[in-house]
Design a protein around this motif. Sequence first.
Motif, PDB file in Angstrom:
ATOM      1  N   ALA A   1       0.472  46.199  58.746  1.00 33.91           N
ATOM      2  CA  ALA A   1       1.866  46.591  58.484  1.00 33.91           C
ATOM      3  C   ALA A   1       2.721  45.399  58.055  1.00 33.91           C
ATOM      4  CB  ALA A   1       2.459  47.265  59.714  1.00 33.91           C
TER       5      ALA A   1
ATOM      6  N   SER B   1      -1.095  44.263  65.819  1.00 35.09           N
ATOM      7  CA  SER B   1      -0.100  43.677  66.732  1.00 35.09           C
ATOM      8  C   SER B   1       0.961  44.691  67.106  1.00 35.09           C
ATOM      9  CB  SER B   1       0.635  42.506  66.089  1.00 35.09           C
ATOM     10  OG  SER B   1      -0.025  41.996  65.006  1.00 35.09           O
TER      11      SER B   1
ATOM     12  N   GLY C   1       5.434  32.440  56.300  1.00 35.25           N
ATOM     13  CA  GLY C   1       5.673  32.926  54.934  1.00 35.25           C
ATOM     14  C   GLY C   1       7.124  33.360  54.818  1.00 35.25           C
ATOM     15  N   GLU C   2       8.034  32.414  55.024  1.00 39.25           N
ATOM     16  CA  GLU C   2       9.427  32.762  55.327  1.00 39.25           C
ATOM     17  C   GLU C   2      10.385  32.600  54.155  1.00 39.25           C
ATOM     18  OE1 GLU C   2       9.017  29.763  58.165  1.00 39.25           O
ATOM     19  OE2 GLU C   2       8.833  31.119  59.877  1.00 39.25           O
TER      20      GLU C   2
ATOM     21  N   ARG D   1       9.969  35.865  59.714  1.00 35.96           N
ATOM     22  CA  ARG D   1       9.123  37.000  59.340  1.00 35.96           C
ATOM     23  C   ARG D   1       8.986  38.041  60.458  1.00 35.96           C
ATOM     24  NH1 ARG D   1       5.271  36.619  55.349  1.00 35.96           N
ATOM     25  NH2 ARG D   1       4.492  38.541  56.288  1.00 35.96           N
TER      26      ARG D   1
ATOM     27  N   PHE E   1       3.374  24.015  61.555  1.00 28.32           N
ATOM     28  CA  PHE E   1       4.768  24.453  61.449  1.00 28.32           C
ATOM     29  C   PHE E   1       5.301  24.920  62.793  1.00 28.32           C
ATOM     30  CE2 PHE E   1       1.656  27.472  59.763  1.00 28.32           C
ATOM     31  CZ  PHE E   1       1.761  28.525  60.657  1.00 28.32           C
TER      32      PHE E   1
ATOM     33  N   TRP F   1       8.600  21.309  54.637  1.00 24.09           N
ATOM     34  CA  TRP F   1       9.625  22.308  54.303  1.00 24.09           C
ATOM     35  C   TRP F   1      10.681  22.388  55.397  1.00 24.09           C
ATOM     36  CZ3 TRP F   1       4.879  25.271  55.553  1.00 24.09           C
ATOM     37  CH2 TRP F   1       4.983  26.061  56.707  1.00 24.09           C
TER      38      TRP F   1
ATOM     39  N   THR G   1      -5.140  44.313  48.909  1.00 24.92           N
ATOM     40  CA  THR G   1      -3.822  43.869  48.431  1.00 24.92           C
ATOM     41  C   THR G   1      -3.367  42.678  49.272  1.00 24.92           C
ATOM     42  OG1 THR G   1      -2.481  45.221  49.912  1.00 24.92           O
ATOM     43  CG2 THR G   1      -3.239  46.287  47.882  1.00 24.92           C
ATOM     44  N   GLY G   2      -2.367  41.940  48.760  1.00 27.41           N
ATOM     45  CA  GLY G   2      -1.792  40.825  49.517  1.00 27.41           C
ATOM     46  C   GLY G   2      -2.833  39.788  49.886  1.00 27.41           C
TER      47      GLY G   2
ATOM     48  N   PHE H   1      -5.153  34.120  48.602  1.00 28.22           N
ATOM     49  CA  PHE H   1      -3.954  33.330  48.861  1.00 28.22           C
ATOM     50  C   PHE H   1      -4.179  31.944  48.292  1.00 28.22           C
ATOM     51  CE2 PHE H   1      -1.365  30.466  51.613  1.00 28.22           C
ATOM     52  CZ  PHE H   1      -0.147  30.843  51.068  1.00 28.22           C
TER      53      PHE H   1
HETATM   54  C1  LIG Z   1       1.384  27.637  56.010  1.00 25.32           C
HETATM   55  C2  LIG Z   1       1.784  28.821  55.189  1.00 25.32           C
HETATM   56  C3  LIG Z   1       3.060  28.889  54.651  1.00 25.32           C
HETATM   57  C4  LIG Z   1       3.428  29.983  53.874  1.00 25.32           C
HETATM   58  N1  LIG Z   1       4.674  30.002  53.334  1.00 25.32           N
HETATM   59  C5  LIG Z   1       5.042  31.053  52.555  1.00 25.32           C
HETATM   60  C6  LIG Z   1       6.359  31.143  52.028  1.00 25.32           C
HETATM   61  O1  LIG Z   1       7.208  30.281  52.241  1.00 25.32           O
HETATM   62  N2  LIG Z   1       6.666  32.238  51.281  1.00 25.32           N
HETATM   63  C7  LIG Z   1       5.761  33.246  51.025  1.00 25.32           C
HETATM   64  O2  LIG Z   1       6.097  34.211  50.332  1.00 25.32           O
HETATM   65  N3  LIG Z   1       4.529  33.194  51.552  1.00 25.32           N
HETATM   66  C8  LIG Z   1       4.145  32.134  52.303  1.00 25.32           C
HETATM   67  N4  LIG Z   1       2.911  32.111  52.868  1.00 25.32           N
HETATM   68  C9  LIG Z   1       2.020  33.258  52.615  1.00 25.32           C
HETATM   69  C10 LIG Z   1       2.396  34.472  53.458  1.00 25.32           C
HETATM   70  O3  LIG Z   1       2.171  34.200  54.808  1.00 25.32           O
HETATM   71  C11 LIG Z   1       1.531  35.644  53.030  1.00 25.32           C
HETATM   72  O4  LIG Z   1       1.357  35.655  51.645  1.00 25.32           O
HETATM   73  C12 LIG Z   1       2.092  37.006  53.430  1.00 25.32           C
HETATM   74  O5  LIG Z   1       2.333  37.075  54.801  1.00 25.32           O
HETATM   75  C13 LIG Z   1       1.091  38.076  53.018  1.00 25.32           C
HETATM   76  O6  LIG Z   1       1.529  39.333  53.395  1.00 25.32           O
HETATM   77  P1  LIG Z   1       0.471  40.472  53.694  1.00 25.32           P
HETATM   78  O7  LIG Z   1       1.243  41.719  53.912  1.00 25.32           O
HETATM   79  O8  LIG Z   1      -0.614  40.440  52.696  1.00 25.32           O
HETATM   80  O9  LIG Z   1      -0.242  40.013  55.057  1.00 25.32           O
HETATM   81  P2  LIG Z   1       0.363  39.744  56.508  1.00 25.32           P
HETATM   82  O10 LIG Z   1       1.781  39.451  56.444  1.00 25.32           O
HETATM   83  O11 LIG Z   1      -0.543  38.720  57.114  1.00 25.32           O
HETATM   84  O12 LIG Z   1       0.144  41.108  57.258  1.00 25.32           O
HETATM   85  C14 LIG Z   1      -1.155  41.561  57.591  1.00 25.32           C
HETATM   86  C15 LIG Z   1      -1.083  42.427  58.830  1.00 25.32           C
HETATM   87  O13 LIG Z   1      -2.390  42.958  59.075  1.00 25.32           O
HETATM   88  C16 LIG Z   1      -2.619  42.989  60.466  1.00 25.32           C
HETATM   89  N5  LIG Z   1      -4.064  43.002  60.708  1.00 25.32           N
HETATM   90  C17 LIG Z   1      -4.947  41.990  60.551  1.00 25.32           C
HETATM   91  N6  LIG Z   1      -6.184  42.365  60.914  1.00 25.32           N
HETATM   92  C18 LIG Z   1      -6.092  43.664  61.309  1.00 25.32           C
HETATM   93  C19 LIG Z   1      -7.031  44.614  61.827  1.00 25.32           C
HETATM   94  N7  LIG Z   1      -8.323  44.301  61.988  1.00 25.32           N
HETATM   95  N8  LIG Z   1      -6.591  45.849  62.139  1.00 25.32           N
HETATM   96  C20 LIG Z   1      -5.268  46.187  61.984  1.00 25.32           C
HETATM   97  N9  LIG Z   1      -4.331  45.326  61.522  1.00 25.32           N
HETATM   98  C21 LIG Z   1      -4.738  44.075  61.169  1.00 25.32           C
HETATM   99  C22 LIG Z   1      -1.955  41.723  60.964  1.00 25.32           C
HETATM  100  O14 LIG Z   1      -1.643  41.804  62.335  1.00 25.32           O
HETATM  101  C23 LIG Z   1      -0.711  41.642  60.080  1.00 25.32           C
HETATM  102  O15 LIG Z   1       0.427  42.207  60.681  1.00 25.32           O
HETATM  103  C24 LIG Z   1       2.518  31.041  53.648  1.00 25.32           C
HETATM  104  C25 LIG Z   1       1.241  30.984  54.209  1.00 25.32           C
HETATM  105  C26 LIG Z   1       0.869  29.882  54.961  1.00 25.32           C
HETATM  106  C27 LIG Z   1      -0.517  29.853  55.546  1.00 25.32           C
END
Ligand SMILES: Cc1cc2nc3c(=O)[nH]c(=O)nc-3n(C[C@H](O)[C@H](O)[C@H](O)COP(=O)(O)OP(=O)(O)OC[C@H]3O[C@@H](n4cnc5c(N)ncnc54)[C@H](O)[C@@H]3O)c2cc1C
Length: 412
Positions: A13, A37, A45-46, A105, A187, A216, A291-292, A297
Amino acid sequence: MKKEISEILIIGAGPSGMVSASYLHNQGIKVLVVEKSIFPRFQIGESLIPQCMDNLEEAGLLEAVKNAGFQKKFGARFIKDEKIGEFNFSEKYGEGWDWTWQVPRADFDHCLALEAQKKGVKILFDTEVINVEFKEGHSTTIVRNSNGELTEIQANFIIDSSGFGRVLAKQLKLEAPPQIAAHSSIFTHIEEPDRPSGKEGEIITFEVLETQVWFWYFPFSNGNSSLGFVAPTHWFEQFSKDPDVAMREMMNKLKFYNNRFTDHAFIFKPIKVENISRNVTQLYGKGFVLTGNSAEFLDPVFSSGVSFATASGLLAAKLIIKERNGEKVNWENEYVNYIKEGVLVFSSYVKEWYSGNLQKIIFHRHPNPEIKKQICAVLAGYVWDKTNPFVKKHEHILQNLSKLIELEEASH
Ligand SMILES: Cc1cc2nc3c(=O)[nH]c(=O)nc-3n(C[C@H](O)[C@H](O)[C@H](O)COP(=O)(O)OP(=O)(O)OC[C@H]3O[C@@H](n4cnc5c(N)ncnc54)[C@H](O)[C@@H]3O)c2cc1C
């Protein structure tokens, strides 16, 4: 075992999963989201970039975020020693949003999930996917909640938005070597009641310590700020094994922000993430799409993560609807090639940042205003606009421009 049936199952989510879920739900398609969670939960990713506003808007989630009062972000500042390069999104080339937000976030993701639930999207929190099987055009997924209760979910299609959980990448063995050299990050957040007023207390800043090492500073509207370092993995070896001590040691190396955060306690023990970049061999298959971050990454520099996560979540949802309406979808062309096109543009910028070429351009004392606008559009996330030469010729244009700057500097 309990049983659930849903046309589409979405794993995770985060922003990617919520954009898919909300868009599909708005089109009358039944989705079920499982999230391991309980929200609000911390996520990194803020710093957002303007392109993600388009995705949130199309998914019907933008108004809710607007009402949440996050710190508006109008641009970004890069600092190295006495050199400053500042980008203002209102001065970018082409169309598109000229502002966005910097967000804790936990609150941002919670806001998206609450809004999706308000629309009627069903989200099972505290529920982890532990196994997925694909058979004859549909999937069977086993999920477990923290009480150990199992549920079997039947779905026609799975959107894997599990981020670094990488559920299908692991299960189907789709992991591939990353495109970017090994970088790590550490961080934390601080409370900052004595933050300077005005722009200085609002603008996000990247301080460059060495060509490959950067820090940052993201001030949030809740009075807390995010601090972090990104560097090649081996750079971190010189510091203490204790993350609290290591983070302070690193902060002592800052020049612009030296002493600024000395008296501020960390809100949580600094978190270290090693070898950040991720990649996969395949972005889709029969009955599923990644996706995502579950797909790929690159690197935190330029904050593209949430933009790609929401762009890919939105596109996957649109293609699922197209297919459902009986139209043929070429996932390779319409999904993979489109997403990769954008990722490739950004990866040129990331690579040339770490090679030093892009830093030479950003810190050039007399930048050409047109060029700056075009680079600004890329940094705003508009990486699919081929009318922008800095998108179209991304493979060589940064190296060539950096060479020109070098020659110009040598002639003075
Ligand atoms: C050090 C660092 C700094 C970053 N800074 C930035 C930034 O400044 N700006 C930016 O845009 N991006 C940044 N990012 C990248 C950003 O964190 C991600 O690109 C973004 O969160 C991806 O979104 P998402 O929806 O794909 O995944 P997520 O936000 O990770 O969401 C995935 C969800 O899936 C859930 N999940 C995982 N496994 C399971 C499972 N088995 N069953 C059910 N649920 C599950 C998790 O709990 C989580 O809530 C950074 C990343 C890192 C590592």
